[in-house]
Motif scaffolding. Structure first.
Motif, PDB file in Angstrom:
ATOM      1  N   ILE A 186     -10.430  10.854  10.595  1.00 37.93           N
ATOM      2  CA  ILE A 186     -10.667  11.491   9.301  1.00 37.93           C
ATOM      3  C   ILE A 186     -12.111  11.972   9.185  1.00 37.93           C
ATOM      4  O   ILE A 186     -12.413  12.883   8.414  1.00 37.93           O
ATOM      5  CB  ILE A 186     -10.278  10.533   8.144  1.00 37.93           C
ATOM      6  CG1 ILE A 186      -9.875  11.322   6.906  1.00 37.93           C
ATOM      7  CG2 ILE A 186     -11.366   9.531   7.843  1.00 37.93           C
ATOM      8  CD1 ILE A 186      -8.547  11.986   6.982  1.00 37.93           C
ATOM      9  N   VAL A 228      -4.193   4.698   3.341  1.00 40.47           N
ATOM     10  CA  VAL A 228      -3.154   4.759   4.374  1.00 40.47           C
ATOM     11  C   VAL A 228      -2.248   3.531   4.287  1.00 40.47           C
ATOM     12  O   VAL A 228      -1.016   3.645   4.316  1.00 40.47           O
ATOM     13  CB  VAL A 228      -3.797   4.895   5.771  1.00 40.47           C
ATOM     14  CG1 VAL A 228      -2.819   4.560   6.879  1.00 40.47           C
ATOM     15  CG2 VAL A 228      -4.365   6.302   5.949  1.00 40.47           C
ATOM     16  N   GLU A 229      -2.845   2.356   4.150  1.00 45.08           N
ATOM     17  CA  GLU A 229      -2.042   1.132   4.061  1.00 45.08           C
ATOM     18  C   GLU A 229      -1.151   1.144   2.826  1.00 45.08           C
ATOM     19  O   GLU A 229       0.017   0.762   2.890  1.00 45.08           O
ATOM     20  CB  GLU A 229      -2.961  -0.090   4.069  1.00 45.08           C
ATOM     21  CG  GLU A 229      -3.600  -0.322   5.422  1.00 45.08           C
ATOM     22  CD  GLU A 229      -4.683  -1.390   5.413  1.00 45.08           C
ATOM     23  OE1 GLU A 229      -4.942  -2.003   4.345  1.00 45.08           O
ATOM     24  OE2 GLU A 229      -5.289  -1.601   6.474  1.00 45.08           O
ATOM     25  N   ASP A 255      -2.627   6.090  14.116  1.00 51.29           N
ATOM     26  CA  ASP A 255      -3.364   4.922  13.652  1.00 51.29           C
ATOM     27  C   ASP A 255      -4.870   5.106  13.733  1.00 51.29           C
ATOM     28  O   ASP A 255      -5.617   4.219  13.332  1.00 51.29           O
ATOM     29  CB  ASP A 255      -2.972   3.680  14.465  1.00 51.29           C
ATOM     30  CG  ASP A 255      -1.559   3.211  14.130  1.00 51.29           C
ATOM     31  OD1 ASP A 255      -1.197   3.219  12.948  1.00 51.29           O
ATOM     32  OD2 ASP A 255      -0.827   2.843  15.066  1.00 51.29           O
ATOM     33  N   VAL A 258     -14.179   5.556   6.157  1.00 50.32           N
ATOM     34  CA  VAL A 258     -13.014   5.079   6.909  1.00 50.32           C
ATOM     35  C   VAL A 258     -12.323   3.946   6.151  1.00 50.32           C
ATOM     36  O   VAL A 258     -11.092   3.895   6.081  1.00 50.32           O
ATOM     37  CB  VAL A 258     -13.422   4.647   8.338  1.00 50.32           C
ATOM     38  CG1 VAL A 258     -12.273   3.931   9.039  1.00 50.32           C
ATOM     39  CG2 VAL A 258     -13.862   5.863   9.145  1.00 50.32           C
ATOM     40  N   ILE A 316     -10.229   5.407   3.273  1.00 46.58           N
ATOM     41  CA  ILE A 316      -9.024   6.064   3.799  1.00 46.58           C
ATOM     42  C   ILE A 316      -8.049   5.029   4.355  1.00 46.58           C
ATOM     43  O   ILE A 316      -6.836   5.129   4.133  1.00 46.58           O
ATOM     44  CB  ILE A 316      -9.388   7.122   4.862  1.00 46.58           C
ATOM     45  CG1 ILE A 316     -10.263   8.211   4.240  1.00 46.58           C
ATOM     46  CG2 ILE A 316      -8.127   7.715   5.491  1.00 46.58           C
ATOM     47  CD1 ILE A 316      -9.651   8.894   3.028  1.00 46.58           C
ATOM     48  N   ARG A 317      -8.564   4.022   5.038  1.00 46.92           N
ATOM     49  CA  ARG A 317      -7.685   2.971   5.571  1.00 46.92           C
ATOM     50  C   ARG A 317      -6.907   2.303   4.424  1.00 46.92           C
ATOM     51  O   ARG A 317      -5.702   2.054   4.538  1.00 46.92           O
ATOM     52  CB  ARG A 317      -8.488   1.940   6.350  1.00 46.92           C
ATOM     53  CG  ARG A 317      -7.625   0.946   7.126  1.00 46.92           C
ATOM     54  CD  ARG A 317      -8.436  -0.055   7.939  1.00 46.92           C
ATOM     55  NE  ARG A 317      -9.483   0.522   8.752  1.00 46.92           N
ATOM     56  CZ  ARG A 317      -9.319   1.137   9.922  1.00 46.92           C
ATOM     57  NH1 ARG A 317      -8.095   1.280  10.412  1.00 46.92           N
ATOM     58  NH2 ARG A 317     -10.345   1.614  10.589  1.00 46.92           N
ATOM     59  N   LEU A 355      -1.334   9.978   9.299  1.00 48.02           N
ATOM     60  CA  LEU A 355      -1.871   8.630   9.118  1.00 48.02           C
ATOM     61  C   LEU A 355      -1.051   7.864   8.086  1.00 48.02           C
ATOM     62  O   LEU A 355      -0.669   6.710   8.309  1.00 48.02           O
ATOM     63  CB  LEU A 355      -3.336   8.689   8.685  1.00 48.02           C
ATOM     64  CG  LEU A 355      -4.331   9.170   9.734  1.00 48.02           C
ATOM     65  CD1 LEU A 355      -5.679   9.479   9.082  1.00 48.02           C
ATOM     66  CD2 LEU A 355      -4.481   8.164  10.857  1.00 48.02           C
ATOM     67  N   PHE A 406      -3.948  13.616   7.504  1.00 46.02           N
ATOM     68  CA  PHE A 406      -3.782  12.608   6.460  1.00 46.02           C
ATOM     69  C   PHE A 406      -2.321  12.177   6.351  1.00 46.02           C
ATOM     70  O   PHE A 406      -2.021  10.979   6.253  1.00 46.02           O
ATOM     71  CB  PHE A 406      -4.300  13.134   5.113  1.00 46.02           C
ATOM     72  CG  PHE A 406      -4.341  12.073   4.057  1.00 46.02           C
ATOM     73  CD1 PHE A 406      -5.449  11.255   3.917  1.00 46.02           C
ATOM     74  CD2 PHE A 406      -3.255  11.870   3.215  1.00 46.02           C
ATOM     75  CE1 PHE A 406      -5.480  10.259   2.955  1.00 46.02           C
ATOM     76  CE2 PHE A 406      -3.272  10.885   2.250  1.00 46.02           C
ATOM     77  CZ  PHE A 406      -4.391  10.076   2.119  1.00 46.02           C
ATOM     78  N   VAL A 418      -7.549   6.103  12.175  1.00 51.66           N
ATOM     79  CA  VAL A 418      -8.081   6.490  10.867  1.00 51.66           C
ATOM     80  C   VAL A 418      -9.470   7.117  11.007  1.00 51.66           C
ATOM     81  O   VAL A 418      -9.843   7.996  10.230  1.00 51.66           O
ATOM     82  CB  VAL A 418      -8.110   5.275   9.916  1.00 51.66           C
ATOM     83  CG1 VAL A 418      -8.740   5.627   8.584  1.00 51.66           C
ATOM     84  CG2 VAL A 418      -6.694   4.746   9.708  1.00 51.66           C
ATOM     85  N   GLU A 419     -10.224   6.720  12.025  1.00 54.49           N
ATOM     86  CA  GLU A 419     -11.570   7.263  12.239  1.00 54.49           C
ATOM     87  C   GLU A 419     -11.548   8.783  12.442  1.00 54.49           C
ATOM     88  O   GLU A 419     -12.563   9.445  12.215  1.00 54.49           O
ATOM     89  CB  GLU A 419     -12.245   6.587  13.434  1.00 54.49           C
ATOM     90  CG  GLU A 419     -12.483   5.102  13.236  1.00 54.49           C
ATOM     91  CD  GLU A 419     -11.238   4.228  13.437  1.00 54.49           C
ATOM     92  OE1 GLU A 419     -10.197   4.718  13.941  1.00 54.49           O
ATOM     93  OE2 GLU A 419     -11.297   3.046  13.055  1.00 54.49           O
TER      94      GLU A 419
END
Length: 139
Positions: free
Chosen positions: A31, A64-65, A26, A57, A60-61, A20, A17, A28-29
């Protein structure tokens, strides 16, 4: 499943985590090696089930962003505790501080993770986030 196994597994999850969120990875999948589907996600003001991998996903994406935009560097975990609930389920909880490189606090919250051991190994079956505190400067 014992507390040592759960703690080691959780540390690997947190490492992914953080990588990411910092932008070191990069994919993210990846996870999905740690999150179950379906999964219960609960935070102040909202709770809901994520019924598909693409929903997990996507959530989480988005995190992350937001972390990358805020200059995220690392997570510090305080007061961590793992409690075995039975031979295939545990609860891991603690206080999580998300920090920038200069130790500015982006987020300060408590969270509990329900971790269930299934056919593909341990997965987070539920994530319950407590109230977040506003950023408080350096930690």
């Amino acid at each position: 499943m014992d507390t040592s196994d759960v703690t080691t597994w959780f540390d690997a999850y947190l490492d992914l985590f953080v990588a990411l969120g910092r932008g070191d990875r990069d994919d993210v999948e990846a996870i999905l090696d740690f999150y179950g589907v379906p999964m219960l996600l609960s935070a102040p003001g909202a709770s809901g089930w994520l019924h598909a991998s693409d929903q997990v996903v996507g959530v989480i994406r988005g995190q992350v962003e937001a972390l990358r935009h805020a200059g995220f560097d690392r997570t510090v975990v305080e007061d961590a505790q793992t409690v075995l609930l039975n031979d295939s389920c545990a609860r891991h909880e603690g206080r999580f501080l998300r920090l920038t490189a200069d130790a500015t606090v982006i987020a300060d919250f408590r969270a509990s993770y329900l971790i269930a051991d299934g056919p593909e190994g341990p997965r987070i079956a539920a994530l319950v986030v407590g109230s977040q505190s506003p950023a408080k400067g350096a930690a």
